[in-house]
Enzyme design. Structure first.
Site, mmCIF file in Angstrom:
data_model
loop_
_atom_site.group_PDB
_atom_site.id
_atom_site.type_symbol
_atom_site.label_atom_id
_atom_site.label_comp_id
_atom_site.label_asym_id
_atom_site.label_seq_id
_atom_site.Cartn_x
_atom_site.Cartn_y
_atom_site.Cartn_z
ATOM 1 N N PRO A 2 -22.001 -1.974 -5.525
ATOM 2 C CA PRO A 2 -21.802 -3.381 -5.889
ATOM 3 C C PRO A 2 -22.034 -4.293 -4.687
ATOM 4 O O PRO A 2 -21.602 -3.998 -3.574
ATOM 5 C CB PRO A 2 -20.336 -3.416 -6.326
ATOM 6 C CG PRO A 2 -20.007 -2.021 -6.712
ATOM 7 C CD PRO A 2 -20.822 -1.151 -5.804
ATOM 8 N N GLU A 3 -22.759 -5.379 -4.919
ATOM 9 C CA GLU A 3 -23.003 -6.364 -3.874
ATOM 10 C C GLU A 3 -22.192 -7.612 -4.188
ATOM 11 O O GLU A 3 -21.334 -7.603 -5.070
ATOM 12 C CB GLU A 3 -24.506 -6.622 -3.763
ATOM 13 C CG GLU A 3 -25.295 -5.356 -3.407
ATOM 14 C CD GLU A 3 -26.792 -5.572 -3.295
ATOM 15 O OE1 GLU A 3 -27.208 -6.704 -2.963
ATOM 16 O OE2 GLU A 3 -27.558 -4.626 -3.537
#
Length: 283
Positions: A2-3
């Site tokens: 996840p960014e």
């Protein structure tokens, strides 16, 4: 992994559902999920018991829950596959931590690959912002209201390494990972192997603006989900993967010029770019 947009989606969900709630029970199901909390699982559960959640915040890819008293926070790193879920857990086999709130809701940390985790930490003031001590070294991210584009450009102008490498350096600018680096570079028409210090100030400014824009667009669609490992607090997937222009599109036509998107190895990852819109630098 996840960014920034995916972590921000989770933070917003937590903000809506857990703030002003008190933790009435905690159980650590897997010690690896609290390995960063040096005092151990028993200390973490004891200190969280009867703690009231007063807010949520984020820097880059880290999010945290602030606790009553204002001096400590529950820092959460999602790692490769971490999920913060409210209510029933679809796969209890991967449940790592569960906290019960005073309204009866269960806040669960699910992590198939166990790279993420929880830790309690002190809050410190850095550059006018209050953040958990372990993330104090991270730079501001492009969606931070106090993000200083000119200052980051000054840093990039001194770097004699690839611009993509610098975008991935969380001490230069936080929150950008492989997906959004490729998307920002595609939007700015810059090849990721270009030296940061060799790019003009306007071009670097354009890259950072593109990073902010693409992450805002991703937020509007709930983030990017390539599999079931990234979901929001209600277990729902994001849909921005359908709007990606470069990442994961090798062999497909560029949506801007029609050339075939290429894939190359970069820093043990894959980079995706258009050879016509983003020509490689001459050696």
């Amino acid at each position: 992994m996840p960014e920034l947009p995916e972590v921000e989606v989770v933070r917003r969900g937590l903000q809506d559902h857990v703030v002003d709630k008190t933790i009435t029970a905690v159980r650590v199901h897997h010690p690896r999920a609290v390995r960063r909390h040096e005092a151990g699982p028993a200390d973490l559960t004891a200190r969280l018991l009867d703690a009231r959640i007063t807010g949520t915040d984020r820097r880059g890819k880290y999010l945290w829950l602030t606790l009553d008293g204002g001096e400590s926070a529950l820092l959460v790193h999602l790692g490769m596959s971490g999920q913060m879920l409210l209510g029933a857990v679809p796969n209890a086999r991967h449940l790592r931590i569960a906290a019960v709130l005073d309204d009866g809701t269960t806040l669960s940390f699910v992590d198939q690959r166990t790279f993420g985790g929880w830790m309690l930490t002190d809050l410190v003031t850095v550059d006018g912002s209050v953040v958990p001590a372990p993330v104090a070294h991270l730079a501001r991210d492009p969606l931070d209201p106090r993000f200083d584009v000119d200052a980051v450009v000054d840093v990039l102008r001194r770097k004699q390494s690839e611009i993509k490498r610098q975008l991935l350096d969380q001490t230069v600018v936080s929150g950008i990972g492989n997906i959004y680096a490729d998307e920002a570079l595609w939007r700015a028409k810059v090849n990721g192997t270009r030296l940061a210090g060799g790019l003009t100030r306007p071009k670097l400014t354009a890259v950072l603006a593109a990073a902010a824009d693409v992450m805002r667009d991703a937020l509007a669609q709930g983030g990017t989900s390539f599999d079931s490992l990234y979901v929001n607090v209600n277990g729902q997937s994001g849909y921005f993967d359908r709007a990606l222009d470069a990442y994961g599109r090798d062999g497909k036509p560029c949506r801007r010029c029609g050339a075939v998107i290429r894939r190359e190895k970069f820093m043990n990852r894959s980079s995706f770019y258009c050879p016509r819109c983003q020509p490689r630098p001459r050696r």
